[in-house]
Design a protein around this motif. Structure first.
Motif, PDB file in Angstrom:
ATOM      1  N   LEU A 206      -4.379  19.758  38.486  1.00 56.43           N
ATOM      2  CA  LEU A 206      -5.123  19.086  37.422  1.00 56.43           C
ATOM      3  C   LEU A 206      -6.185  20.037  36.883  1.00 56.43           C
ATOM      4  O   LEU A 206      -6.715  20.869  37.617  1.00 56.43           O
ATOM      5  CB  LEU A 206      -5.776  17.812  37.955  1.00 56.43           C
ATOM      6  N   PRO A 207      -6.504  19.952  35.594  1.00 52.01           N
ATOM      7  CA  PRO A 207      -7.474  20.890  34.995  1.00 52.01           C
ATOM      8  C   PRO A 207      -8.876  20.699  35.560  1.00 52.01           C
ATOM      9  O   PRO A 207      -9.376  19.570  35.632  1.00 52.01           O
ATOM     10  CB  PRO A 207      -7.418  20.562  33.497  1.00 52.01           C
ATOM     11  N   TRP A 208      -9.487  21.799  35.948  1.00 53.18           N
ATOM     12  CA  TRP A 208     -10.831  21.792  36.535  1.00 53.18           C
ATOM     13  C   TRP A 208     -11.531  23.075  36.132  1.00 53.18           C
ATOM     14  O   TRP A 208     -10.951  24.155  36.191  1.00 53.18           O
ATOM     15  CB  TRP A 208     -10.728  21.690  38.056  1.00 53.18           C
ATOM     16  N   GLU A 209     -12.764  22.964  35.720  1.00 56.19           N
ATOM     17  CA  GLU A 209     -13.545  24.150  35.352  1.00 56.19           C
ATOM     18  C   GLU A 209     -14.968  24.000  35.873  1.00 56.19           C
ATOM     19  O   GLU A 209     -15.637  22.998  35.610  1.00 56.19           O
ATOM     20  CB  GLU A 209     -13.569  24.339  33.836  1.00 56.19           C
ATOM     21  N   ASN A 210     -15.404  24.991  36.636  1.00 57.17           N
ATOM     22  CA  ASN A 210     -16.796  25.021  37.077  1.00 57.17           C
ATOM     23  C   ASN A 210     -17.661  25.476  35.900  1.00 57.17           C
ATOM     24  O   ASN A 210     -17.610  26.641  35.491  1.00 57.17           O
ATOM     25  CB  ASN A 210     -16.958  25.976  38.262  1.00 57.17           C
ATOM     26  N   TRP A 211     -18.434  24.542  35.375  1.00 53.27           N
ATOM     27  CA  TRP A 211     -19.171  24.797  34.134  1.00 53.27           C
ATOM     28  C   TRP A 211     -20.519  25.439  34.442  1.00 53.27           C
ATOM     29  O   TRP A 211     -21.379  24.831  35.057  1.00 53.27           O
ATOM     30  CB  TRP A 211     -19.356  23.496  33.368  1.00 53.27           C
ATOM     31  N   GLU A 212     -20.673  26.678  33.984  1.00 52.97           N
ATOM     32  CA  GLU A 212     -21.884  27.445  34.267  1.00 52.97           C
ATOM     33  C   GLU A 212     -22.678  27.742  32.997  1.00 52.97           C
ATOM     34  O   GLU A 212     -23.511  28.640  32.977  1.00 52.97           O
ATOM     35  CB  GLU A 212     -21.504  28.753  34.971  1.00 52.97           C
ATOM     36  N   GLN A 213     -22.406  27.006  31.943  1.00 54.01           N
ATOM     37  CA  GLN A 213     -23.093  27.199  30.666  1.00 54.01           C
ATOM     38  C   GLN A 213     -24.010  26.006  30.393  1.00 54.01           C
ATOM     39  O   GLN A 213     -23.950  24.983  31.061  1.00 54.01           O
ATOM     40  CB  GLN A 213     -22.077  27.336  29.522  1.00 54.01           C
ATOM     41  N   ILE A 214     -24.846  26.163  29.385  1.00 54.95           N
ATOM     42  CA  ILE A 214     -25.668  25.037  28.959  1.00 54.95           C
ATOM     43  C   ILE A 214     -24.758  23.958  28.373  1.00 54.95           C
ATOM     44  O   ILE A 214     -23.687  24.258  27.846  1.00 54.95           O
ATOM     45  CB  ILE A 214     -26.724  25.473  27.924  1.00 54.95           C
TER      46      ILE A 214
END
Length: 389
Positions: A57-65
């Protein structure tokens, strides 16, 4: 110093990059592991991330504002135990905008946060206990197993669409309608942790909350940010502005460096004389590092040109050039020649370089004009003599 457009463009670009560096925060690692998908500790959430990826399943560790979140719909942004001072009002506004586009924002916190303040909700401490049952909209969970020491409270709960309560009646979660999406507040972050995600119905509850959607897992709230200058420059309207800037720069270089005008027939191209010759030579001579050396070459070149006007076949000297000018009997030309000679005899002077170039152009232009007049007069005189004979 002469005003040039490239100086303005370079200055604006420097200011643009300086603002980018000032507005972007760069950090090498999270300062708080609670709720981070990069942490394998008891309070981390790596187990949930690994499970999600195993399910493909799509997963992204978000490290942006939050302002950089994509505007596509049917995604979920999950923030578990973010640092209290990380999210600013502009970040909260970006999250609300993200939810309004048809997405879901989940905030699982055990302390007061800017998002909760925006929704007029507070986190109140209660006695710590294990939640075994959880009643919510359309479903009751009777086999959950996580601990909590907080509950949600505040006037904002009156407008919530859905509420989750534990067996003691404490409000642990609330859903708020936000445009085409929703905002979810949760007061028991432990249900997301590595140590409890596999107990009882905890994972089923999380799955029911997130659903089969792409997950943006908040790492920015834990102090981890890869908000690089490159990403700042190429986001949103800045990308369009950069493309237009590069296009304008290309057109400028094409016009000023590579395109010298339409190709002309060589038979119609006149020989380079007088002013045209001096304009090209003067442009090269304006380079400060070469002026002294160019001055030493310019003086004999002018003497040679004037001597050629007088059809003098010997060595091009000052005397030959002076003899030809005096023969013109032109006060204006003589005055320019005397002024030019005064500067030439004084040697190279940086402060009077432009004045020397201006006098040189004027001298050669007038000499060219008088040479043409003299040639025409000689031609007419020759024609009359032949006609008399």
């Amino acid at each position: 110093m002469k005003f040039r457009m490239w100086m303005v463009v370079s200055g604006l670009l420097v200011v643009y990059l300086a603002v980018g560096l000032w507005t972007t925060s760069v950090s090498s690692k999270p300062v708080d592991i609670a709720g981070s998908a990069l942490s394998s500790g008891q309070q981390g959430s790596m187990a949930l991330e690994r499970t999600w990826r195993q399910l493909r399943l799509p997963w992204e560790n978000w490290e942006q504002i939050p302002g950089f979140l994509p505007k596509s719909s049917n995604s979920v942004y999950v923030s578990v135990e973010p640092q209290q001072s990380v999210y600013q009002p502009q970040d909260v506004s970006a999250l609300l905008h993200f939810a309004s586009a048809g997405n879901t924002v989940i905030f699982a916190v055990s302390q007061q946060d800017a998002v909760l303040q925006k929704l007029n909700v507070s986190v109140n401490p209660i006695s710590e206990h294990t939640v075994r049952t959880l009643s919510g909209p359309h479903k009751k969970w009777s086999n959950t197993s996580f601990t909590t020491a907080d509950e949600l409270n505040g006037a904002g709960l009156q407008v919530a669409q859905k509420l989750w309560r534990d067996g003691q009646g404490n409000v642990l979660g609330a859903v708020f309608k936000q445009g085409n999406g929703s905002m979810v507040l949760w007061a028991a972050p432990s249900v997301w942790e590595n140590g409890t995600i596999d107990k009882g119905d905890n994972f089923q509850f999380v799955w029911n909350l997130i659903g089969n959607r792409k997950v943006f897992w908040d790492e920015y709230g834990h102090g981890l940010s890869s908000q690089s200058l490159i990403k700042w420059m190429f986001h949103g309207w800045r990308l369009l502005a950069l493309i237009l800037f590069i296009l304008a720069l290309f057109l400028y270089l094409y016009k000023n460096l590579w395109r010298f005008g339409p190709v002309r027939n060589p038979q119609l191209e006149p020989p380079m004389q007088g002013t045209d010759f001096m304009d090209a030579l003067a442009w090269q001579m304006t380079r400060p590092a070469l002026r002294r050396n160019q001055y030493e070459h310019l003086v004999p070149l002018v003497q040679k040109r004037l001597a050629q006007h007088g059809r003098y076949r010997g060595v091009a000297t000052i005397e030959a050039a002076t003899k030809w000018i005096e023969a013109r009997r032109a006060p204006e030309l003589s005055a320019v020649w005397q002024a030019w000679m005064k500067l030439a005899d004084a040697g190279y002077q940086a402060k009077r370089w432009r004045e020397f170039l201006k006098l040189t152009r004027t001298l050669l232009k007038q000499a060219e004009d008088y040479r043409e007049e003299s040639t025409d007069s000689e031609a007419r005189m020759g024609h009359e003599v032949r006609h008399t004979k």
